[in-house]
Design a protein around this motif. Sequence first.
Motif, PDB file in Angstrom:
ATOM      1  N   UNK A  88       7.530  -2.011 -17.119  1.00 42.43           N
ATOM      2  CA  UNK A  88       7.274  -2.805 -18.328  1.00 42.43           C
ATOM      3  C   UNK A  88       7.278  -1.920 -19.573  1.00 42.43           C
ATOM      4  N   UNK A  89       6.700  -0.742 -19.466  1.00 40.62           N
ATOM      5  CA  UNK A  89       6.677   0.181 -20.594  1.00 40.62           C
ATOM      6  C   UNK A  89       8.078   0.672 -20.921  1.00 40.62           C
ATOM      7  N   UNK A  90       8.874   0.963 -19.892  1.00 40.96           N
ATOM      8  CA  UNK A  90      10.258   1.378 -20.138  1.00 40.96           C
ATOM      9  C   UNK A  90      11.013   0.284 -20.884  1.00 40.96           C
ATOM     10  N   UNK A  91      10.781  -0.968 -20.506  1.00 36.52           N
ATOM     11  CA  UNK A  91      11.429  -2.088 -21.181  1.00 36.52           C
ATOM     12  C   UNK A  91      11.010  -2.167 -22.647  1.00 36.52           C
ATOM     13  N   UNK A  92       9.725  -1.974 -22.909  1.00 36.13           N
ATOM     14  CA  UNK A  92       9.247  -2.000 -24.295  1.00 36.13           C
ATOM     15  C   UNK A  92       9.914  -0.897 -25.119  1.00 36.13           C
ATOM     16  N   UNK A  93       9.970   0.308 -24.557  1.00 36.55           N
ATOM     17  CA  UNK A  93      10.561   1.436 -25.287  1.00 36.55           C
ATOM     18  C   UNK A  93      12.036   1.168 -25.559  1.00 36.55           C
ATOM     19  N   UNK A  94      12.759   0.707 -24.553  1.00 33.95           N
ATOM     20  CA  UNK A  94      14.200   0.481 -24.693  1.00 33.95           C
ATOM     21  C   UNK A  94      14.519  -0.622 -25.692  1.00 33.95           C
ATOM     22  N   UNK A  95      13.621  -1.590 -25.805  1.00 39.11           N
ATOM     23  CA  UNK A  95      13.905  -2.762 -26.625  1.00 39.11           C
ATOM     24  C   UNK A  95      13.118  -2.823 -27.920  1.00 39.11           C
ATOM     25  N   UNK A 119       7.252   4.325  -9.886  1.00 37.76           N
ATOM     26  CA  UNK A 119       7.506   3.012  -9.292  1.00 37.76           C
ATOM     27  C   UNK A 119       8.289   3.198  -8.005  1.00 37.76           C
ATOM     28  N   UNK A 120       8.378   2.125  -7.233  1.00 36.09           N
ATOM     29  CA  UNK A 120       9.145   2.222  -5.997  1.00 36.09           C
ATOM     30  C   UNK A 120      10.637   2.206  -6.293  1.00 36.09           C
ATOM     31  N   UNK A 121      11.433   2.579  -5.295  1.00 31.26           N
ATOM     32  CA  UNK A 121      12.877   2.680  -5.500  1.00 31.26           C
ATOM     33  C   UNK A 121      13.533   1.345  -5.809  1.00 31.26           C
ATOM     34  N   UNK A 122      13.004   0.255  -5.250  1.00 31.82           N
ATOM     35  CA  UNK A 122      13.590  -1.043  -5.553  1.00 31.82           C
ATOM     36  C   UNK A 122      13.501  -1.327  -7.048  1.00 31.82           C
ATOM     37  N   UNK A 123      12.350  -1.048  -7.626  1.00 36.31           N
ATOM     38  CA  UNK A 123      12.187  -1.248  -9.068  1.00 36.31           C
ATOM     39  C   UNK A 123      13.035  -0.245  -9.845  1.00 36.31           C
ATOM     40  N   UNK A 124      12.956   1.017  -9.466  1.00 32.75           N
ATOM     41  CA  UNK A 124      13.692   2.077 -10.163  1.00 32.75           C
ATOM     42  C   UNK A 124      15.190   1.795 -10.188  1.00 32.75           C
ATOM     43  N   UNK A 125      15.731   1.317  -9.086  1.00 32.87           N
ATOM     44  CA  UNK A 125      17.175   1.080  -8.982  1.00 32.87           C
ATOM     45  C   UNK A 125      17.615  -0.289  -9.491  1.00 32.87           C
ATOM     46  N   UNK A 126      16.686  -1.111  -9.936  1.00 32.37           N
ATOM     47  CA  UNK A 126      17.041  -2.406 -10.478  1.00 32.37           C
ATOM     48  C   UNK A 126      17.953  -2.203 -11.687  1.00 32.37           C
ATOM     49  N   UNK A 127      19.043  -2.948 -11.789  1.00 32.68           N
ATOM     50  CA  UNK A 127      19.975  -2.757 -12.905  1.00 32.68           C
ATOM     51  C   UNK A 127      19.318  -2.867 -14.285  1.00 32.68           C
ATOM     52  N   UNK A 132      17.584   0.178 -19.082  1.00 29.09           N
ATOM     53  CA  UNK A 132      16.541   0.653 -19.993  1.00 29.09           C
ATOM     54  C   UNK A 132      16.457   2.171 -19.992  1.00 29.09           C
ATOM     55  N   UNK A 133      16.578   2.784 -18.821  1.00 30.33           N
ATOM     56  CA  UNK A 133      16.529   4.248 -18.713  1.00 30.33           C
ATOM     57  C   UNK A 133      17.666   4.872 -19.519  1.00 30.33           C
ATOM     58  N   UNK A 134      18.863   4.325 -19.364  1.00 29.64           N
ATOM     59  CA  UNK A 134      20.017   4.844 -20.114  1.00 29.64           C
ATOM     60  C   UNK A 134      19.763   4.738 -21.622  1.00 29.64           C
ATOM     61  N   UNK A 143      13.149  12.222 -19.385  1.00 26.17           N
ATOM     62  CA  UNK A 143      12.444  11.785 -18.183  1.00 26.17           C
ATOM     63  C   UNK A 143      12.037  13.007 -17.370  1.00 26.17           C
ATOM     64  N   UNK A 144      10.798  12.995 -16.873  1.00 21.84           N
ATOM     65  CA  UNK A 144      10.264  14.128 -16.116  1.00 21.84           C
ATOM     66  C   UNK A 144       9.826  13.699 -14.717  1.00 21.84           C
ATOM     67  N   UNK A 145      10.469  12.665 -14.206  1.00 21.93           N
ATOM     68  CA  UNK A 145      10.149  12.212 -12.850  1.00 21.93           C
ATOM     69  C   UNK A 145      10.830  13.118 -11.826  1.00 21.93           C
TER      70      UNK A 145
END
Length: 185
Positions: A88-95, A119-127, A132-134, A143-145
């Motif tokens: 959710x935070x990544x979405x806020x930052x991206x948008x 987050x889990x991989x399912x969430x991380x890999x969600x398009x 948002x990451x891009x 990113x420091x994950x």
Amino acid sequence: MDKKKMLLGVTGTIGAINLPQFIYTLREEYEIDVILTENAQRFLSPQAIRPFVKEVYENAFSDYSSKILHVDLVNEIDCFLILPASAATLSKIANGAANDLLSLSVLNYSGTIFIAPNMNNEMWNNPAVQKNIKTIKDFGHIFVNTASLGIKASSGEIVQTEAGLPTPEDLLELLDEEMGAVAKK
């Protein structure tokens, strides 16, 4: 030696329970102000970390004198870190969405933000999350994950994830390296 100043944003993921370990290590080099989002407070009480940091902020409208928190907190900091960062935070930052103290502070900060998603991989890999990451990387944030084994909160199963938190020691080393590289630009 004077300590650098860090603003540490904490969001509502299970990784928030590890925050005391990170603070213990980070405070060797940083004076830390913490923003705990409402969801982060479901995992971690402000009282649990308050003795170890400069200040803990729980919302944008708390009575902290006449400060305009989302403006004042980002002034004169050396490092802005969000750990852990939720989808959710990544979405806020991206948008460019801002509805809490952390997201308001992000919009008021013109420097590089270090982001440790958890987050889990399912969430991380969600398009949508990958988009948002891009976008966030295109903004110049880092990113420091790390890839690591973790416990899937829903089942207790041990799984591999690309959105794991680094160890506190690895994070401190990475921040030192990345901040040095950013300063040279």
